[in-house]
Design a protein around this motif. Structure first.
Motif, PDB file in Angstrom:
ATOM      1  N   GLN A  16      85.534 -52.929 -67.251  1.00 20.62           N
ATOM      2  CA  GLN A  16      86.519 -53.049 -67.573  1.00 20.62           C
ATOM      3  C   GLN A  16      86.380 -54.383 -68.417  1.00 20.62           C
ATOM      4  N   VAL A  17      85.277 -54.941 -67.698  1.00 22.92           N
ATOM      5  CA  VAL A  17      85.020 -56.175 -67.993  1.00 22.92           C
ATOM      6  C   VAL A  17      84.744 -56.511 -69.762  1.00 22.92           C
ATOM      7  N   SER A  18      85.050 -57.446 -69.986  1.00 22.02           N
ATOM      8  CA  SER A  18      84.961 -58.271 -71.035  1.00 22.02           C
ATOM      9  C   SER A  18      83.527 -58.401 -72.019  1.00 22.02           C
ATOM     10  N   TRP A  84      82.035 -51.894 -56.110  1.00 22.59           N
ATOM     11  CA  TRP A  84      80.745 -52.746 -57.131  1.00 22.59           C
ATOM     12  C   TRP A  84      79.568 -52.640 -57.920  1.00 22.59           C
ATOM     13  N   ASP A  85      79.169 -50.581 -57.292  1.00 25.70           N
ATOM     14  CA  ASP A  85      77.853 -49.948 -57.930  1.00 25.70           C
ATOM     15  C   ASP A  85      78.641 -48.426 -58.347  1.00 25.70           C
ATOM     16  N   GLN A  86      80.005 -48.363 -59.167  1.00 27.85           N
ATOM     17  CA  GLN A  86      81.379 -47.800 -59.391  1.00 27.85           C
ATOM     18  C   GLN A  86      81.219 -47.933 -61.020  1.00 27.85           C
ATOM     19  N   PHE A  87      80.577 -47.081 -61.672  1.00 26.10           N
ATOM     20  CA  PHE A  87      81.220 -47.885 -63.271  1.00 26.10           C
ATOM     21  C   PHE A  87      81.670 -46.010 -63.810  1.00 26.10           C
ATOM     22  N   ALA A  88      82.226 -46.220 -64.462  1.00 26.89           N
ATOM     23  CA  ALA A  88      83.562 -44.914 -65.632  1.00 26.89           C
ATOM     24  C   ALA A  88      82.076 -44.582 -65.951  1.00 26.89           C
TER      25      ALA A  88
END
Length: 358
Positions: A16-18, A84-88
């Motif tokens: 979600q980081v822009s 911190w190692d999880q991405f959608a």
């Protein structure tokens, strides 16, 4: 050591980081030898452009673990399952990778280089994005682990290595730091290879909490960072690590007389890193002086020796065995057998060689 924390340290999921935004550099605040306890994209945007000499990055690997992993005795393996190692999705991971690499590249000096480490889960995606952004890949390096974790399910080869990509900021970076002669001398006078056999971080080097648990699940061994820094940086250089963790890069940099900037959003990791680095004793400066390599030695034109009166016009020069001769002219050229040319050209001509270092 001081840890700088943003008033709005981001704890949002990475996907979600822009996109990286532009920030003004804080007036009078030096980032050198500091840990920035904030989101890496926001911290990278605050660094001055073209300010760092080397980047070492150990980003999230996006391991895509599905369920827990057990040993044959049914004990649970301490795998990396942190947020911190999880991405959608792969697309979210690629977007994050593109953003942090662009931020790191903006902070790199024109001849700076970057090392990024990963596993088969992510390193190929990282490599493609590196090239898309204009980085110029110099090497891929295999860290072959002396003590890898076995494959407990017996369904795949044991994952016994990780890959580092070493890249220049762009294809025009010709004067990047690489201590070829020093690496060769330390390797029994053989060229240093792109496969490094090093153990995992274990024993007293591994940071643990009061309960004896690992402070960080993927702490890298100091031997790995020492080889990186000795290969591609000089004493006094500034090394950036945008995923600082428990500060291995900073600890090794301090020991080797380099400076660092560490970015770490987790306050527990940042605190552990600061305490670790504070305890490091730098090596004596005389052990860190890098001798001038042959490529870096100054070149003096032959005519300079003539102009300075060190070699007089009319002097007769010979080869080492005295078999061939040529005469020095006032303009710094030589004449032999009625032919005029540079010391290199005439040296090759009289000896019947295709080339000669005069």
């Amino acid at each position: 050591m001081r840890i700088y924390r943003s008033e709005a340290t981001s704890q949002r999921p990475r996907e979600q980081v822009s996109r990286t935004r532009s920030f003004a550099v804080r007036t009078g605040l030096s980032f050198r030898d500091q840990i920035l306890n904030e989101d890496c994209l926001e911290a990278l945007a605050k660094l001055p452009e073209e300010s760092v000499d080397l980047v070492f990055a150990d980003p999230p690997y996006n391991l895509q673990l599905a369920g827990s992993l057990t040993r044959p005795d049914q004990s649970l393996v301490d795998a990396v399952d942190d947020d911190w190692d999880q991405f959608a999705s792969f697309a979210a991971y690629d977007s994050f990778t593109r953003d942090w690499l662009a931020g790191a590249r903006r902070a790199m000096k024109p001849n700076a280089t970057l090392f990024v480490i990963g596993s088969y889960h992510n390193i190929f995606r990282v490599g493609a994005i590196l090239q898309d952004l204009g980085f110029w890949i110099l090497n891929d390096i295999v860290w072959r682990k002396a003590n890898p974790m076995p494959n407990f399910r017996g369904r795949r080869f044991t994952n016994a290595h990780e890959t580092l990509i070493w890249a220049a900021r762009d294809a025009n970076a010709k004067k990047y730091t690489f201590h070829y002669e020093a690496l060769k001398a330390g390797n029994e006078d053989c060229q240093a290879r792109s496969d490094w056999y090093l153990p995992l971080c274990t024993g007293g080097e591994r940071l643990k909490d009061a309960a004896g648990a690992k402070t960080h699940p993927t702490q890298k061994p100091e031997a790995l960072l020492q080889r990186v820094l000795l290969s591609a940086s000089n004493p006094g250089d500034l090394v950036l690590d945008p995923f600082f963790g428990t500060g291995t890069t900073g600890a090794v940099a301090k020991k080797l007389g380099r400076h660092f900037i560490g970015i770490e959003r987790d306050p527990t990791y940042a605190k552990a890193a600061a305490e670790r680095i504070d305890a490091v004793e730098p090596l004596p400066a005389e052990l860190l002086v890098q001798p001038t390599s042959k490529r870096e030695e100054p070149r003096v034109a032959f005519v300079t020796l003539v102009d300075g009166g060190m070699i007089a016009p009319g002097t007769e020069l010979t080869d080492a065995r005295g078999r061939y001769t040529a005469t020095v002219r006032p303009d710094g050229q030589l004449i032999a057998n009625g032919i005029v040319g540079s010391i290199h050209k005439i040296g090759a001509l009289v000896q019947g060689l295709p080339a000669c270092n005069g």
